[in-house]
Design an enzyme around this catalytic site. Structure first.
Site, PDB file in Angstrom:
ATOM      1  N   ASN A 147     -50.013  -6.345  -3.482  1.00 33.85           N
ATOM      2  CA  ASN A 147     -49.583  -5.441  -4.564  1.00 33.85           C
ATOM      3  C   ASN A 147     -48.414  -5.987  -5.377  1.00 33.85           C
ATOM      4  O   ASN A 147     -48.361  -5.825  -6.590  1.00 33.85           O
ATOM      5  CB  ASN A 147     -49.297  -4.033  -4.031  1.00 33.85           C
ATOM      6  CG  ASN A 147     -48.307  -4.011  -2.905  1.00 33.85           C
ATOM      7  OD1 ASN A 147     -48.086  -5.022  -2.233  1.00 33.85           O
ATOM      8  ND2 ASN A 147     -47.695  -2.873  -2.679  1.00 33.85           N
TER       9      ASN A 147
ATOM     10  N   GLU B 135     -42.056  -4.143   7.009  1.00 37.60           N
ATOM     11  CA  GLU B 135     -41.979  -3.197   5.881  1.00 37.60           C
ATOM     12  C   GLU B 135     -43.386  -2.643   5.700  1.00 37.60           C
ATOM     13  O   GLU B 135     -44.281  -3.358   5.244  1.00 37.60           O
ATOM     14  CB  GLU B 135     -41.518  -3.913   4.611  1.00 37.60           C
ATOM     15  CG  GLU B 135     -40.111  -4.483   4.680  1.00 37.60           C
ATOM     16  CD  GLU B 135     -39.035  -3.425   4.758  1.00 37.60           C
ATOM     17  OE1 GLU B 135     -39.357  -2.225   4.586  1.00 37.60           O
ATOM     18  OE2 GLU B 135     -37.879  -3.783   5.021  1.00 37.60           O
TER      19      GLU B 135
ATOM     20  N   CYS C 285     -45.635   0.489  -2.201  1.00 37.28           N
ATOM     21  CA  CYS C 285     -45.203   1.161  -0.966  1.00 37.28           C
ATOM     22  C   CYS C 285     -44.238   2.278  -1.338  1.00 37.28           C
ATOM     23  O   CYS C 285     -44.352   3.398  -0.853  1.00 37.28           O
ATOM     24  CB  CYS C 285     -44.559   0.166  -0.026  1.00 37.28           C
ATOM     25  SG  CYS C 285     -43.209  -0.746  -0.757  1.00 37.28           S
TER      26      CYS C 285
ATOM     27  N   GLU D   8     -34.543  -5.128   4.685  1.00 36.62           N
ATOM     28  CA  GLU D   8     -34.499  -6.209   3.706  1.00 36.62           C
ATOM     29  C   GLU D   8     -33.469  -5.805   2.658  1.00 36.62           C
ATOM     30  O   GLU D   8     -33.016  -4.668   2.620  1.00 36.62           O
ATOM     31  CB  GLU D   8     -35.875  -6.401   3.052  1.00 36.62           C
ATOM     32  CG  GLU D   8     -36.906  -6.917   4.048  1.00 36.62           C
ATOM     33  CD  GLU D   8     -38.206  -7.380   3.425  1.00 36.62           C
ATOM     34  OE1 GLU D   8     -38.604  -6.812   2.384  1.00 36.62           O
ATOM     35  OE2 GLU D   8     -38.823  -8.298   3.990  1.00 36.62           O
TER      36      GLU D   8
HETATM   37  P1  NDP Z   1     -52.471  -5.379   5.189  1.00 34.59           P
HETATM   38  O1  NDP Z   1     -51.594  -4.995   6.308  1.00 34.59           O
HETATM   39  O2  NDP Z   1     -53.935  -5.279   5.363  1.00 34.59           O
HETATM   40  O3  NDP Z   1     -52.195  -6.907   4.740  1.00 34.59           O
HETATM   41  C1  NDP Z   1     -50.907  -7.394   4.484  1.00 34.59           C
HETATM   42  C2  NDP Z   1     -50.863  -8.887   4.792  1.00 34.59           C
HETATM   43  O4  NDP Z   1     -51.098  -9.089   6.185  1.00 34.59           O
HETATM   44  C3  NDP Z   1     -51.939  -9.710   4.070  1.00 34.59           C
HETATM   45  O5  NDP Z   1     -51.445 -10.997   3.801  1.00 34.59           O
HETATM   46  C4  NDP Z   1     -53.037  -9.769   5.127  1.00 34.59           C
HETATM   47  O6  NDP Z   1     -53.949 -10.824   4.937  1.00 34.59           O
HETATM   48  C5  NDP Z   1     -52.197  -9.961   6.370  1.00 34.59           C
HETATM   49  N1  NDP Z   1     -52.885  -9.612   7.609  1.00 34.59           N
HETATM   50  C6  NDP Z   1     -53.924  -8.754   7.792  1.00 34.59           C
HETATM   51  N2  NDP Z   1     -54.272  -8.715   9.102  1.00 34.59           N
HETATM   52  C7  NDP Z   1     -53.430  -9.559   9.758  1.00 34.59           C
HETATM   53  C8  NDP Z   1     -53.272  -9.952  11.128  1.00 34.59           C
HETATM   54  N3  NDP Z   1     -54.062  -9.455  12.085  1.00 34.59           N
HETATM   55  N4  NDP Z   1     -52.302 -10.832  11.450  1.00 34.59           N
HETATM   56  C9  NDP Z   1     -51.490 -11.330  10.505  1.00 34.59           C
HETATM   57  N5  NDP Z   1     -51.595 -11.014   9.184  1.00 34.59           N
HETATM   58  C10 NDP Z   1     -52.548 -10.135   8.819  1.00 34.59           C
HETATM   59  O7  NDP Z   1     -51.931  -4.533   3.987  1.00 34.59           O
HETATM   60  P2  NDP Z   1     -52.631  -4.221   2.623  1.00 34.59           P
HETATM   61  O8  NDP Z   1     -53.194  -5.458   2.039  1.00 34.59           O
HETATM   62  O9  NDP Z   1     -53.504  -3.063   2.823  1.00 34.59           O
HETATM   63  O10 NDP Z   1     -51.346  -3.841   1.737  1.00 34.59           O
HETATM   64  C11 NDP Z   1     -51.001  -2.568   1.459  1.00 34.59           C
HETATM   65  C12 NDP Z   1     -50.051  -1.986   2.480  1.00 34.59           C
HETATM   66  O11 NDP Z   1     -48.783  -2.612   2.368  1.00 34.59           O
HETATM   67  C13 NDP Z   1     -49.793  -0.524   2.227  1.00 34.59           C
HETATM   68  O12 NDP Z   1     -49.871   0.228   3.413  1.00 34.59           O
HETATM   69  C14 NDP Z   1     -48.376  -0.475   1.689  1.00 34.59           C
HETATM   70  O13 NDP Z   1     -47.715   0.716   1.860  1.00 34.59           O
HETATM   71  C15 NDP Z   1     -47.758  -1.616   2.384  1.00 34.59           C
HETATM   72  N6  NDP Z   1     -46.596  -2.085   1.645  1.00 34.59           N
HETATM   73  C16 NDP Z   1     -45.352  -1.863   2.193  1.00 34.59           C
HETATM   74  C17 NDP Z   1     -44.214  -2.204   1.499  1.00 34.59           C
HETATM   75  C18 NDP Z   1     -42.854  -2.001   2.081  1.00 34.59           C
HETATM   76  O14 NDP Z   1     -41.930  -2.686   1.647  1.00 34.59           O
HETATM   77  N7  NDP Z   1     -42.670  -1.114   3.030  1.00 34.59           N
HETATM   78  C19 NDP Z   1     -44.294  -2.807   0.161  1.00 34.59           C
HETATM   79  C20 NDP Z   1     -45.641  -2.975  -0.311  1.00 34.59           C
HETATM   80  C21 NDP Z   1     -46.750  -2.637   0.433  1.00 34.59           C
HETATM   81  P3  NDP Z   1     -55.352 -10.506   4.174  1.00 34.59           P
HETATM   82  O15 NDP Z   1     -54.986 -10.206   2.782  1.00 34.59           O
HETATM   83  O16 NDP Z   1     -56.133 -11.761   4.290  1.00 34.59           O
HETATM   84  O17 NDP Z   1     -55.978  -9.341   4.889  1.00 34.59           O
END
Ligand code: NDP
Length: 486
Positions: free
Chosen positions: A155, A253, A287, A465
């Site tokens: 995002n 996060e 988020c 962070e």
């Molecule tokens: P995911 O948790 O699916 O993915 C985030 C990252 O983790 C991607 O690079 C993904 O790779 C990777 N990933 C997925 N599975 C694994 C694993 N088993 N081991 C290691 N890495 C892995 O999140 P989303 O893509 O759905 O992103 C949206 C989410 O992020 C929302 O819930 C949002 O709220 C949160 N978010 C939180 C923020 C904060 O600061 N608190 C800020 C922005 C977003 P791949 O893309 O290949 O699946």
């Protein structure tokens, strides 16, 4: 409808140069058209190992530099990157889908965060405990951890990366980053530009790939000392469990469902604008976004109609088309997920006031669009109340008073951001004390400042962070006592 030519990429940037990954290819899609325009080789375990080794070799020299010298090097690299923002902005829009304006805001913020920590590299001070006993003083040393793995979602691929990269590098760590599988291109070029700008080889490396293969390989690599993760709560839980082996440090996060409380004495026009901006920017895929509104019933009718009216008037369009105010969702799956949450909430009894469907415009047919949506008065156990809605759909409820608003606000597993709108500062202060969240804005919304620590409570995360506090999460402390001989 355009037909995109598919370009192929090696998929990683390791030890100061392009590295050809040997894992399965990732398709990169333009969310505005639905067309695949690039294929990027995914990182295998071997590729991750090569990157971690490069970062490990670079660690000794990088961590031995004066902290201000590290800041100086990072600052020069960030300036070089800044000179290429005009190239990165359309690339980010093409792979992420956001409007060019939102890409500009994101990339400018990414550079700001790098420069913030460059500035702090000249201001780091530590703790000192004088006269612990006669003739005995204590100091607290801080030392970098080693190689940090940074895993980020799609995002905000660059700002979420820089929140980790900047304090990690200034503190003396080296970094291997994994971008989301669907947004590798901006991050790869970002890394290349920082290296061209003078960041020494191996200090910052990127390996694209899927979460299940590349992400897991990074989290479980024995030479990784810390994982800094932004993403969903379920994946955060998995990473925390995997990091237990070797007692790796983590910051997480995670998701959020930020409540906004609008009291009867608030500036209601400003609050309605904030609700619209705070929910629909980045197509609701943030988020920190206003994800639940609780408005006092004495003023609710006017406020709800004002928010719905703003939603109906937003111009939805492709991110690269001038005048678009809201782009597409990032993937078809993401759009279907949000549509499903809206449908289930309406079925449970909510009233649809805006949106609730994909746009009818034939020009937008191939992309992953969904209209800005407002749903009022659903039951408090409907999906839009209990789940994170990661898209352009806003639920609103009427509440009797502040006590009910806070009770509803806290009835969520998440605790990331929150906001309170009132002219009564005592009331605002009481609310800020009682809301379970890492951030509370009073009469403002969702802007994160590099100066202040940021991190979620409850299922929204672990660790902080931003702020000086970020350094605590990229260093180990050691207490040293200078004693007089017994
Ligand atoms: P995911 O948790 O699916 O993915 C985030 C990252 O983790 C991607 O690079 C993904 O790779 C990777 N990933 C997925 N599975 C694994 C694993 N088993 N081991 C290691 N890495 C892995 O999140 P989303 O893509 O759905 O992103 C949206 C989410 O992020 C929302 O819930 C949002 O709220 C949160 N978010 C939180 C923020 C904060 O600061 N608190 C800020 C922005 C977003 P791949 O893309 O290949 O699946």
């Amino acid at each position: 409808m355009t037909t995109e030519t598919i370009t192929r990429f090696a998929g990683a940037f390791v030890d100061g140069r392009e590295h050809a990954n040997d894992g399965d290819p990732l398709a990169v899609t333009n969310p505005g058209t639905g067309e695949v325009f690039a294929e990027v080789a995914g990182g295998s375990e071997r590729d991750v190992d090569a990157a971690v080794r490069a970062a490990s070799s670079a660690f000794e020299e990088w961590s031995a530099q004066a902290v201000s010298k590290r800041g100086e090097i990072l600052g020069r690299a960030a300036r070089h990157l800044e000179e290429h923002l005009e190239e990165l902005i359309p690339l980010l829009t093409r792979e992420q889908g956001k409007t060019l304006r939102d890409s500009h805001i994101e990339l400018t913020k990414a550079v700001d965060t790098l420069m913030h920590y460059v500035g702090l590299s000249k201001a780091l001070r530590g703790a000192h405990a004088p006269n612990l006993a006669p003739g005995v003083d204590g100091i607290v040393l801080r030392r970098p951890l080693g190689v940090v793995g940074a895993i980020v979602p799609w995002n905000f691929p660059t700002t979420l990366l820089c929140n980790k990269l900047a304090p990690a590098l200034v503190a003396g760590n080296t970094v291997v980053a994994k971008p989301a599988g669907t947004t590798p291109l901006t991050t790869l070029r970002f890394c290349e530009l920082l290296c061209e700008g003078g960041l020494p080889a191996g200090v910052f490396n990127v390996v694209s790939g899927s979460g299940s293969v590349t992400g897991t390989a990074l989290v479980t690599h024995p030479q990784i000392r810390k994982i800094a993760f932004t993403g969903s709560t379920p994946v955060g839980e998995q990473i925390m469990a995997l990091a237990a082996r070797g007692i790796k440090r983590v910051t997480l996060e995670l998701g959020g469902s930020d409540p906004m409380i609008i009291c009867e004495d608030a500036d209601l026009d400003a609050a309605a604008s904030a609700a619209s901006m705070g929910r629909f920017y980045n197509c609701g895929q943030a988020c920190l976004a206003i994800k639940r509104v609780y408005v006092f019933e004495s003023v609710a009718d006017g406020v709800i109609e004002a928010i719905a009216d703003k939603a109906r008037r937003l111009k939805v369009g492709r991110g690269d088309v001038k005048g678009s105010q809201m782009g597409p969702l990032h993937t078809a799956g993401q759009r279907d997920e949000v549509a499903g949450q809206v449908e289930r909430t309406l079925a449970a009894g909510g009233t649809l006031l805006a949106g609730g469907a994909a746009p009818e415009d034939a020009e937008l047919e191939g992309g992953f669009f969904y209209m800005p949506t407002v749903v009022a008065d659903s039951p408090h156990d409907a999906p839009m109340a209990t789940e994170e809605v990661f898209g352009p759909a806003l639920p609103i409820w009427r509440v009797r008073d502040l006590d009910e608003a806070i009770e509803r606000a806290n009835a969520s597993p998440f605790g990331l951001g929150s906001s309170v709108w009132t002219r009564d500062l005592q009331r605002a202060r009481r609310a800020a004390e009682r809301i379970e969240a890492g951030y509370t804005w009073i009469n403002s919304r969702t802007k994160v400042y590099d100066e202040l620590p940021f991190g979620g409570w409850k299922s929204s995360g672990y660790g902080k962070e931003h702020g000086m506090e970020a350094f605590d999460y990229y260093t180990e402390s050691k207490s040293v006592v200078f004693g007089s001989q017994a």
